[in-house]
Design a protein around this motif. Structure first.
Motif, PDB file in Angstrom:
ATOM      1  N   SER A 360      89.874  29.838  17.987  1.00  0.00           N
ATOM      2  CA  SER A 360      90.091  29.332  16.631  1.00  0.00           C
ATOM      3  C   SER A 360      91.156  30.097  15.868  1.00  0.00           C
ATOM      4  CB  SER A 360      88.784  29.410  15.845  1.00  0.00           C
ATOM      5  OG  SER A 360      88.414  30.768  15.644  1.00  0.00           O
ATOM      6  N   GLY A 361      91.548  31.247  16.384  1.00  0.00           N
ATOM      7  CA  GLY A 361      92.434  32.110  15.619  1.00  0.00           C
ATOM      8  C   GLY A 361      91.665  33.041  14.704  1.00  0.00           C
ATOM      9  N   GLY A 362      90.323  33.018  14.834  1.00  0.00           N
ATOM     10  CA  GLY A 362      89.473  33.888  14.041  1.00  0.00           C
ATOM     11  C   GLY A 362      89.085  35.145  14.793  1.00  0.00           C
ATOM     12  N   LEU A 363      88.308  35.980  14.129  1.00  0.00           N
ATOM     13  CA  LEU A 363      87.990  37.313  14.631  1.00  0.00           C
ATOM     14  C   LEU A 363      87.135  37.287  15.894  1.00  0.00           C
ATOM     15  CD1 LEU A 363      88.641  40.185  13.663  1.00  0.00           C
ATOM     16  CD2 LEU A 363      86.487  40.164  12.404  1.00  0.00           C
ATOM     17  N   ASP A 364      86.027  36.542  15.858  1.00  0.00           N
ATOM     18  CA  ASP A 364      85.081  36.565  16.977  1.00  0.00           C
ATOM     19  C   ASP A 364      85.667  35.985  18.253  1.00  0.00           C
ATOM     20  OD1 ASP A 364      83.199  37.707  15.344  1.00  0.00           O
ATOM     21  OD2 ASP A 364      82.165  35.846  14.893  1.00  0.00           O
ATOM     22  N   ASN A 403      98.229  31.371  15.225  1.00  0.00           N
ATOM     23  CA  ASN A 403      97.747  32.613  15.829  1.00  0.00           C
ATOM     24  C   ASN A 403      97.025  32.347  17.139  1.00  0.00           C
ATOM     25  OD1 ASN A 403      98.761  34.389  13.937  1.00  0.00           O
ATOM     26  ND2 ASN A 403      96.871  34.546  12.753  1.00  0.00           N
ATOM     27  N   ALA A 404      96.228  31.294  17.173  1.00  0.00           N
ATOM     28  CA  ALA A 404      95.490  30.957  18.392  1.00  0.00           C
ATOM     29  C   ALA A 404      96.453  30.630  19.531  1.00  0.00           C
ATOM     30  CB  ALA A 404      94.551  29.791  18.126  1.00  0.00           C
ATOM     31  N   VAL A 507      91.770  47.414  20.402  1.00  0.00           N
ATOM     32  CA  VAL A 507      92.553  46.794  21.476  1.00  0.00           C
ATOM     33  C   VAL A 507      94.016  46.697  21.062  1.00  0.00           C
ATOM     34  CG1 VAL A 507      92.912  44.693  22.834  1.00  0.00           C
ATOM     35  CG2 VAL A 507      90.591  45.501  22.398  1.00  0.00           C
ATOM     36  N   ALA A 508      94.253  46.357  19.796  1.00  0.00           N
ATOM     37  CA  ALA A 508      95.630  46.233  19.316  1.00  0.00           C
ATOM     38  C   ALA A 508      96.373  47.556  19.375  1.00  0.00           C
ATOM     39  CB  ALA A 508      95.634  45.697  17.887  1.00  0.00           C
ATOM     40  N   ILE A 520      99.754  39.693  16.524  1.00  0.00           N
ATOM     41  CA  ILE A 520      98.820  38.597  16.233  1.00  0.00           C
ATOM     42  C   ILE A 520      97.423  39.154  15.948  1.00  0.00           C
ATOM     43  CG2 ILE A 520      97.669  36.567  17.174  1.00  0.00           C
ATOM     44  CD1 ILE A 520     100.577  36.142  16.368  1.00  0.00           C
ATOM     45  N   LEU A 521      96.998  40.144  16.720  1.00  0.00           N
ATOM     46  CA  LEU A 521      95.677  40.733  16.499  1.00  0.00           C
ATOM     47  C   LEU A 521      95.572  41.312  15.097  1.00  0.00           C
ATOM     48  CD1 LEU A 521      94.775  42.566  19.838  1.00  0.00           C
ATOM     49  CD2 LEU A 521      94.254  40.234  19.128  1.00  0.00           C
ATOM     50  N   LEU A 522      96.628  41.964  14.652  1.00  0.00           N
ATOM     51  CA  LEU A 522      96.606  42.556  13.309  1.00  0.00           C
ATOM     52  C   LEU A 522      96.554  41.475  12.232  1.00  0.00           C
ATOM     53  CD1 LEU A 522      99.176  45.474  13.788  1.00  0.00           C
ATOM     54  CD2 LEU A 522      96.677  45.600  13.759  1.00  0.00           C
ATOM     55  N   ASP A 523      97.206  40.350  12.483  1.00  0.00           N
ATOM     56  CA  ASP A 523      97.143  39.253  11.507  1.00  0.00           C
ATOM     57  C   ASP A 523      95.770  38.600  11.506  1.00  0.00           C
ATOM     58  OD1 ASP A 523      98.730  37.684   9.544  1.00  0.00           O
ATOM     59  OD2 ASP A 523      98.071  36.030  10.825  1.00  0.00           O
TER      60      ASP A 523
END
Length: 646
Positions: A360-364, A403-404, A507-508, A520-523
């Motif tokens: 989804s481009g979300g955190l989880d 992002n996804a 991880v980033a 992308i991870l930071l965003d």
């Protein structure tokens, strides 16, 4: 209050064999401790005489002066409601014993002799002292009082629940089976150790390990007070290194080599210790063994619980996250590898050809995707065995969509894009729902459509669906039943939201990903948490922010830890939250979200009762197969009534 008791360790300035000077310093510290609301205070081993008197322990004047000093300390403190341990040599049964004298309000409650006497290297204690095992009498006259004596004493406060004190002395802790092991099995929750541990180059670290481990094994608080620099330096140097541990956690510690009196206090949570003992069913199982059978005399004393004064206990707002960077990095590595290994083993066992995951481009979903990629690397498989599926819906924003897509491409996985708008509209038509009504049906239709797509693709590709929901969402029931609630293996099920964020950031920062993926991870970390089931706002931004609806996840994770890990009452959880978050939230705000936590936690148990498999990664989990078994129809009245009274 809330079953806390303030425990302290003291390192007094002293002079070798000068009982008058030492007495005065001890009284001075006791008075200081009284001002700080201390209820249990321990001084070092042989603190009245000093530990390093050597053959002076054969001198009657020294033994008599020590006894007189204890009598005078008792008299001076007869109006102080504090349990005080003082180290003193005691003559009885034609022998001298290295004892701890326990005083309370002028009364000497008991004398506990040392059991294990070191007689190696720089220690010669068997030259001067006898072991507690050599005692004949169970009661003697000492300092003008008739006093119980023996290693079989446990001191119980009649008016403070769970306050039972056991004593061992210095070397006793270094033995294979310390007396404190048995003392704790027979009820002692606070263990006191007056010690004279000389300083060596590597000894402080070992001392920490020893006390941390013993407090953990005994599920107890452990107050360790060691002799300071006033001891003789003829052959050894003493630093006064003293500390207080509770179930393996350091609560307070003195500075080493101080020239001044030291007093370190900490609030010990007796309720926490009692809770841990009840929960660990193997704890009391040792008592059935013959070699564990003991008889202890319980010495009762009446103590008023009173105020705790300044709250002296480290309370972190993020209980799932270590404070120091080194521990945090190691914790993140371990958790990530638990997730990775669990998923890899499942993939290998069911011979799955693909790992199907909704992105989804979300955190989880980002964390779950990283685990999927790592699992393929772990198994030596190409990353295209991970099939990422993005399913834009009514609430998908351009930011999360881009992002996804970008993250999946940078990780080198297989990608499929399946919009769900048309399918959802057809479903609304089939069931007769007005799509302009943005209610729970509108939202859950999308969640279940996405889950159906993932399940069917997993069948199509011979794979398994990897779940993305986290521990915080499970606690609140913030998942669509048989929608995102369901998967074939939930890699995030044991990870609270606050820790998900930390793991993604870790991880980033590891350098394993290319610059674009890390960007992308930071965003993603900067993106508001949202299920994106409602249309965006007029600016195309996320319009449905989870934390606006259910409350800040940092609060819910804190509540979850205190309530489920220790079973604390709403009043105590609120008190701890006020300590942890300070001025960040008002009391009214804390109560609002605490009420919401209890309401949702009880009503949403049915979702946790049928959770998919997933790895436990920490001390707390809500899987019905591991940590949490609760009736789905249990009433929350008791808890809610208390919240309302607050």
């Amino acid at each position: 209050m809330f079953n806390y008791v303030k425990v302290a360790v003291a390192v007094p300035k002293l002079k070798v064999a000068d009982c008058i000077y030492n007495k005065q310093e001890i009284i001075s510290i006791i008075q200081e401790a009284e001002e700080k609301k201390v209820k249990v205070l321990t001084f070092p081993e042989l603190s009245v005489t000093a530990y390093t008197c050597a053959d002076l322990f054969f001198q009657t004047p020294l033994l008599s002066a020590a006894e007189k000093a204890v009598a005078e300390i008792a008299e001076k403190t007869k109006d102080i409601d504090m349990l005080v341990l003082i180290g003193v040599p005691v003559l009885t049964d034609n022998q001298t014993f290295n004892c701890a004298a326990l005083l309370h309000k002028g009364k000497i409650l008991g004398l506990v002799p040392k059991t294990l006497l070191p007689n190696y290297s720089e220690f010669y204690e068997e030259r001067w002292f006898a072991s507690a095992d050599d005692l004949i009498k169970e009661e003697i006259t000492f300092a003008g009082q008739v006093v119980p004596i023996g290693g079989d004493l446990i001191f119980s406060a009649e008016n403070i629940p769970n306050l039972k004190v056991g004593v061992e002395i210095c070397e006793d802790l270094w033995g294979p089976i310390p007396p404190s092991s048995y003392l704790s099995l027979y009820g002692a929750t606070v263990l006191l150790n007056p010690s004279a541990s000389n300083e060596l180059a590597a000894k402080p670290g070992y001392r920490h390990q020893l006390i941390a481990q013993q407090s953990s094994r005994c599920l107890a608080a452990y107050a360790y007070a060691s002799a300071g620099i006033g001891e003789s330096t003829q052959d050894a140097v003493f630093s006064g290194h003293s500390m207080i541990y509770e179930n393996g956690v350091l609560l307070g510690e003195t500075a080493s080599f101080s020239r001044e009196n030291q007093l370190v206090c900490a609030d010990v949570d007796l309720e926490l210790l009692a809770s841990e003992r009840r929960k660990h069913t193997t704890y009391m199982s040792q008592l059935v063994k013959p070699d564990a059978q003991r008889f202890y005399r319980e010495i009762k004393f009446s103590m008023v619980e009173g105020e705790i004064g300044e709250f002296l206990r480290p309370i972190t707002a993020k209980p799932f996250i270590p404070a120091d960077d080194a521990s945090l990095s190691k914790r993140c590595h371990d958790i990530f590898m638990i997730q990775t290994t669990g998923l890899a083993r499942r993939m290998e066992h069911v011979q799955a050809k693909t790992l199907v995951i909704g992105i989804s481009g979300g955190l989880d979903s980002t964390l779950a995707l990283l685990v999927c990629v790592k699992a393929c690397d772990f198994l030596g498989l190409s990353r295209d065995h991970v099939l990422g599926v993005t399913m834009p819906g009514f609430g998908t924003t351009d930011r999360t969509y881009q992002n996804a897509i970008t993250l999946m491409k940078s990780l080198g996985i297989a990608i499929r894009e399946i919009p769900i708008r048309d399918a959802a509209m057809q479903h609304f038509k089939d069931i007769g729902h007005d799509p302009s009504v943005h209610d729970v049906t509108y939202e859950n239709t999308q969640a279940r459509e996405r889950t159906q797509i993932l399940m069917d693709i997993s069948n199509q590709t011979g794979g398994i669906v990897v779940g993305t929901g986290d521990l915080s969402e499970l606690a609140l029931g913030w998942a669509t039943y048989n929608g995102d609630h369901m998967s074939m293996y939930g890699v995030n099920a044991g990870i609270p939201k606050t820790l998900v964020r930390v793991l993604v950031n870790w991880v980033a920062s590891t350098g394993e990903l290319d610059a674009k993926a890390s960007e992308i991870l930071l965003d993603v970390l900067d993106t508001p948490v949202s299920p994106e089931l409602l249309p965006p706002d007029e600016n195309g931004q996320i319009n449905q922010k989870t934390e606006d609806l259910v409350g800040p996840y940092e609060l819910h994770d804190f509540f979850l830890y205190q309530i489920i890990r220790f079973g604390f009452s709403p009043a105590k959880v609120l008190f701890l939250a006020e300590q942890a978050f300070g001025q960040a939230y008002t009391r009214e705000t804390l109560l609002k979200w605490l009420r919401n936590f209890y309401r949702r936690f009880f009503t949403q148990q049915f979702k946790r009762s049928c959770l998919p498999d997933g790895p436990k990664v920490g001390a707390l989990c809500l899987s019905p197969r591991s940590d949490w078994r609760m009736p789905t129809d249990a009433s929350n009245r008791i808890w809610m009534d208390e919240v309302e009274k607050l």
